[in-house]
Design a protein around this motif. Structure first.
Motif, PDB file in Angstrom:
ATOM      1  N   ALA A  90      -5.103  11.856  -6.354  1.00 21.25           N
ATOM      2  CA  ALA A  90      -5.140  10.787  -5.345  1.00 21.25           C
ATOM      3  C   ALA A  90      -3.771  10.125  -5.209  1.00 21.25           C
ATOM      4  CB  ALA A  90      -6.187   9.750  -5.725  1.00 21.25           C
ATOM      5  N   PRO A  91      -3.244  10.035  -3.985  1.00 23.18           N
ATOM      6  CA  PRO A  91      -1.926   9.421  -3.799  1.00 23.18           C
ATOM      7  C   PRO A  91      -1.992   7.911  -3.998  1.00 23.18           C
ATOM      8  CG  PRO A  91      -2.908   9.946  -1.684  1.00 23.18           C
ATOM      9  CD  PRO A  91      -3.826  10.518  -2.723  1.00 23.18           C
ATOM     10  N   PRO A  92      -0.894   7.300  -4.384  1.00 25.14           N
ATOM     11  CA  PRO A  92      -0.881   5.841  -4.525  1.00 25.14           C
ATOM     12  C   PRO A  92      -1.196   5.171  -3.186  1.00 25.14           C
ATOM     13  CG  PRO A  92       1.079   6.817  -5.506  1.00 25.14           C
ATOM     14  CD  PRO A  92       0.411   7.899  -4.733  1.00 25.14           C
ATOM     15  N   PRO A  93      -1.983   4.121  -3.178  1.00 27.41           N
ATOM     16  CA  PRO A  93      -2.314   3.428  -1.928  1.00 27.41           C
ATOM     17  C   PRO A  93      -1.198   2.470  -1.509  1.00 27.41           C
ATOM     18  CG  PRO A  93      -3.512   2.442  -3.748  1.00 27.41           C
ATOM     19  CD  PRO A  93      -2.754   3.603  -4.327  1.00 27.41           C
ATOM     20  N   ASP A  94      -0.090   3.022  -1.066  1.00 23.10           N
ATOM     21  CA  ASP A  94       1.093   2.214  -0.728  1.00 23.10           C
ATOM     22  C   ASP A  94       0.997   1.686   0.693  1.00 23.10           C
ATOM     23  OD1 ASP A  94       2.211   2.589  -3.239  1.00 23.10           O
ATOM     24  OD2 ASP A  94       3.257   4.413  -2.632  1.00 23.10           O
ATOM     25  N   PHE A  95       0.030   0.827   0.930  1.00 23.15           N
ATOM     26  CA  PHE A  95      -0.145   0.269   2.264  1.00 23.15           C
ATOM     27  C   PHE A  95      -0.824  -1.086   2.149  1.00 23.15           C
ATOM     28  CE2 PHE A  95      -3.489   3.495   1.422  1.00 23.15           C
ATOM     29  CZ  PHE A  95      -4.562   2.636   1.233  1.00 23.15           C
TER      30      PHE A  95
END
Length: 358
Positions: free
Chosen positions: A258-263
């Motif tokens: 899972a990608p980091p939730p950078d938003f």
């Protein structure tokens, strides 16, 4: 196994569709449980946080579903959801009816009998579009006296509210709260009132994929029943964490990748992200819980890089939406909020937006 908190949050952001990488709302995993309607077009705001662009909601229907609360769901899912949510036992039914269930039990009415009687009566009453108040009056008159109570402020007798709403899905009744008064309509080609439960297994599975790792107590709280009713339907194919929670083994690769939730996202009140029962995981500071989860009038949540960093509220003046931010500990990035605020305004059918802070 041990799953770090940041990895859990990254996986949830992925499964909740918050990366905006799925343009088709019907394929969003959150609709496996539905999106609760808190008013003010909150389901549309929840989708604005997830969809890359506006999308029509053809094929979706709002019904009273989990816990008797209004949820926007895929219309094609409703027959299977009705039999999955139908109580397994009398004890299950009484637990979900809360205080009114206790009253019915004392009157000698089994829980499943109460569900069947009330759902059948509502199905017969809502044979065409009717205002909610009219349905309540007609349903009260049709049901035995034990299903109702004397309301002093109204100087009238009403069917218990928990019974009224919790049988809506089973009766095949749709809810249109954007109208004033709220209108109830029969679901086209509606399913019959269930006669037995197929079990909450699919609901448990969806909960674990969206909100896992989780415990039977978490799922029972989501369904508003007891662990004794959940455990017999507990699915196979799970792995257990070191702190005693459960997670689908089939999701482990997605969890690791899972990608980091950078938003940053502005989540409306009662957004699917906030429906998890392990509130201490998504909001570690107990002092912030009182500001986010209230008895009435919940605010929205500011989700920044996987963390809830504050709340937001709205006020509408003409075609202008004013969003007021209340940060928990650190300032909220203004530029990112401005872009999301315009999406919230558009989802609510407004053209102008103004952002302020407390």
């Amino acid at each position: 196994m041990d799953i770090p908190r940041h990895q859990v949050l990254a996986h949830r952001a992925l499964r909740h569709g918050l990366h905006r990488d799925q343009p088709d709302p019907a394929r969003l995993t959150v609709f496996d449980l539905g999106v609760q309607d808190a008013g003010a077009r909150s389901p549309q705001v929840a989708l604005a946080a997830r969809l890359p662009a506006d999308a029509p909601l053809d094929g979706f229907t709002t019904v009273w579903a989990h816990r008797g609360a209004p949820h926007l769901l895929r219309t094609t899912d409703l027959p299977a959801l009705a039999t999955a949510l139908w109580p397994r036992t009398d004890a299950d039914a009484i637990a979900r009816l809360n205080a009114s269930g206790t009253t019915l039990r004392r009157a000698g009415i089994p829980g499943l009998t109460a569900y069947t009687t009330a759902a059948t009566a509502m199905r017969e009453v809502v044979d065409t579009e009717k205002p909610r108040g009219q349905v309540s009056t007609e349903l009260t008159a049709r049901l035995p006296a034990d299903y109702s109570y004397d309301c002093a402020p109204c100087a009238a007798t009403h069917v218990y509210g928990s019974i009224f709403q919790i049988v809506g899905l089973f009766a095949g009744v749709t809810v249109h709260a954007e109208s004033r008064p709220t209108l109830l309509r029969p679901l086209p080609h509606r399913h019959p009132v269930p006669t037995e439960s197929t079990g909450p297994g699919p609901i448990i599975d969806a909960y674990l994929r969206l909100h896992g790792p989780a415990t039977p107590a978490d799922v029972a709280a989501f369904l508003d029943t007891t662990q004794a009713q959940v455990k017999p339907a507990w699915p196979a194919g799970l792995v257990q964490t070191t702190d005693g929670r459960w997670f689908p083994e089939a999701e482990l690769d997605a969890l690791r990748d899972a990608p980091p939730p950078d938003f940053l996202r502005l989540l409306p009140p009662l957004d699917p992200w906030l429906q998890t029962r392990d509130r201490a995981l998504i909001v570690p500071d107990p002092a912030h819980h009182k500001r986010l989860w209230r008895m009435i009038g919940n605010p929205g949540a500011v989700l920044h890089r996987g963390e809830i960093t504050g709340t937001w509220r709205t006020k509408t003046t003409g075609k202008t939406l004013t969003i007021t931010l209340d940060a928990f500990d650190t300032p909220i990035p203004t530029k990112a909020v401005d872009a999301e605020a315009h999406r919230v305004a558009a989802a609510r059918g407004l053209t102008d937006v103004r952002v302020t802070t407390t």
